[in-house]
Design a protein around this motif. Sequence first.
Motif, short mmCIF file in Angstrom:
data_model
loop_
_atom_site.label_atom_id
_atom_site.label_comp_id
_atom_site.label_asym_id
_atom_site.label_seq_id
_atom_site.Cartn_x
_atom_site.Cartn_y
_atom_site.Cartn_z
N ILE A 54 33.88 37.18 -24.87
CA ILE A 54 34.09 38.60 -25.13
C ILE A 54 33.10 39.05 -26.21
O ILE A 54 33.02 38.42 -27.26
N PRO A 55 32.35 40.12 -25.99
CA PRO A 55 31.40 40.59 -27.01
C PRO A 55 32.07 40.95 -28.32
O PRO A 55 33.22 41.41 -28.36
N VAL A 56 31.35 40.77 -29.40
CA VAL A 56 31.90 40.94 -30.76
C VAL A 56 32.29 42.37 -31.06
O VAL A 56 33.09 42.62 -31.97
N LYS A 57 31.79 43.34 -30.30
CA LYS A 57 32.16 44.73 -30.58
C LYS A 57 33.67 44.94 -30.47
O LYS A 57 34.24 45.79 -31.17
N HIS A 58 34.34 44.15 -29.63
CA HIS A 58 35.79 44.29 -29.49
C HIS A 58 36.52 43.67 -30.68
O HIS A 58 37.63 44.08 -31.02
N VAL A 59 35.89 42.69 -31.32
CA VAL A 59 36.43 42.13 -32.57
C VAL A 59 36.35 43.18 -33.67
O VAL A 59 37.31 43.39 -34.42
N HIS A 60 35.20 43.86 -33.76
CA HIS A 60 35.05 44.93 -34.76
C HIS A 60 36.11 46.01 -34.55
O HIS A 60 36.69 46.51 -35.53
N ALA A 61 36.36 46.35 -33.29
CA ALA A 61 37.34 47.40 -33.00
C ALA A 61 38.74 46.98 -33.43
O ALA A 61 39.51 47.78 -33.97
N LEU A 62 39.08 45.69 -33.20
CA LEU A 62 40.40 45.20 -33.59
C LEU A 62 40.55 45.18 -35.11
O LEU A 62 41.60 45.55 -35.65
N LEU A 63 39.51 44.77 -35.82
CA LEU A 63 39.54 44.79 -37.28
C LEU A 63 39.66 46.21 -37.83
O LEU A 63 40.35 46.46 -38.83
N HIS A 64 38.99 47.14 -37.15
CA HIS A 64 39.05 48.54 -37.57
C HIS A 64 40.48 49.07 -37.48
O HIS A 64 40.89 49.91 -38.32
N ARG A 65 41.25 48.60 -36.52
CA ARG A 65 42.62 49.06 -36.35
C ARG A 65 43.51 48.70 -37.54
O ARG A 65 44.50 49.38 -37.81
N VAL A 66 43.15 47.64 -38.25
CA VAL A 66 43.96 47.25 -39.43
C VAL A 66 43.25 47.63 -40.74
O VAL A 66 43.60 47.14 -41.82
N GLY A 67 42.25 48.47 -40.61
CA GLY A 67 41.58 48.99 -41.81
C GLY A 67 40.46 48.16 -42.34
O GLY A 67 40.08 48.30 -43.51
N ASN A 68 39.87 47.28 -41.50
CA ASN A 68 38.74 46.46 -41.94
C ASN A 68 37.44 46.93 -41.27
O ASN A 68 37.46 47.35 -40.14
#
Length: 257
Positions: A243-257
Motif C-alpha cells: 500500500i503506498p505511503v500516502k495512505h499512512v500519512h492520511a491515517l496519521l493525519h486523522r489522529v492529528g499527526n
Amino acid sequence: MFKSFSARFFMLLSLLAHVSFAEAEEASFPKVVESVSSTVVAIGIYSPLKQAGNQIRGTGFVVGDGKWVITNHHVVDEVLDPSVVEYYVAVHGKGKQVNALKATIEAVDIKHDLALLRINEALPAATLSSQAILPAGHEIAITGYPIGAVLGLYAATHRGYIAAVTPDALPNANSSQLTVDMLARLENADLVYQLDATAYPGNSGSPLYLPKTGEVIGVINKVFITGGKESAISTPTGISYAIPVKHVHALLHRVGN
C-alpha cells in the motif's frame, strides 16, 4: 593521438568514479537495514490463559513521535476476549532480548488494510517518504518477520523492484473467480505497488523502503499465491503487494499527526 589518450583517460576516470560510487552505495545498505530494523516490531497478542508468550500475527513499524505503530488491519482484526487478560502487543528487540509493549488500536483504514496502534514507550521511528507514489523500476527493500518468532525475534530483509503500479485487486485465472468485493475494488480501484520481491504471511505490515535512504514508501499487505496458504511459504511466487505511503500519512493525519 593526444586527444585519443585524453578521451580514454577521462573515460577511465569516469568508470572508476562510477565503480567507487556503486561500491560505497552497496556498503551503506547494511547501515540502512540496521536503521530500519530498529523501527520494526512484531505485532502479536498477549493472552496468558490461552498461550504462553506472545502469539505473533505480523509485522509493524514505528512512526511519528516513536509511540505510533503502523501495521495491516488484517493483522489486528481479531476480536479479543474482554473477560480475560488479552491485548495486542508490539514486540521490539532481537533474539530472546525483547520487550513486549501493550498496543491499543487508535485508528483503522479498512479499505487500505491499515491500522494505527499506540504504545506507551518511545521507540526509534521510521522516516516516511513525502512522495505519494513512485513509478515502476525503483529498487526496494522489505524488512519484517516472515516466519514469526519461533526461534526468537530476527528481522529478515529482502530486496527487489517495483514491478508495476496496478489496481488493488489480485489477478484470477478467469472471470468466474471474481468476487463481489473484487469487482467493487476494480470499479473504485486504488493503485498499489506490485513488487518483484518475495514476502511471506508474517511480512504483513512490513515497511517497504528505498535501499539508498531507508525512506518508507509503502506497507506490505499481501502476496500472490497459486495454491493454498501453505504454498506461500513452500513455493512462493515472488509477487507481493504494498500500500503506498500516502495512505499512512492520511491515517496519521486523522489522529492529528
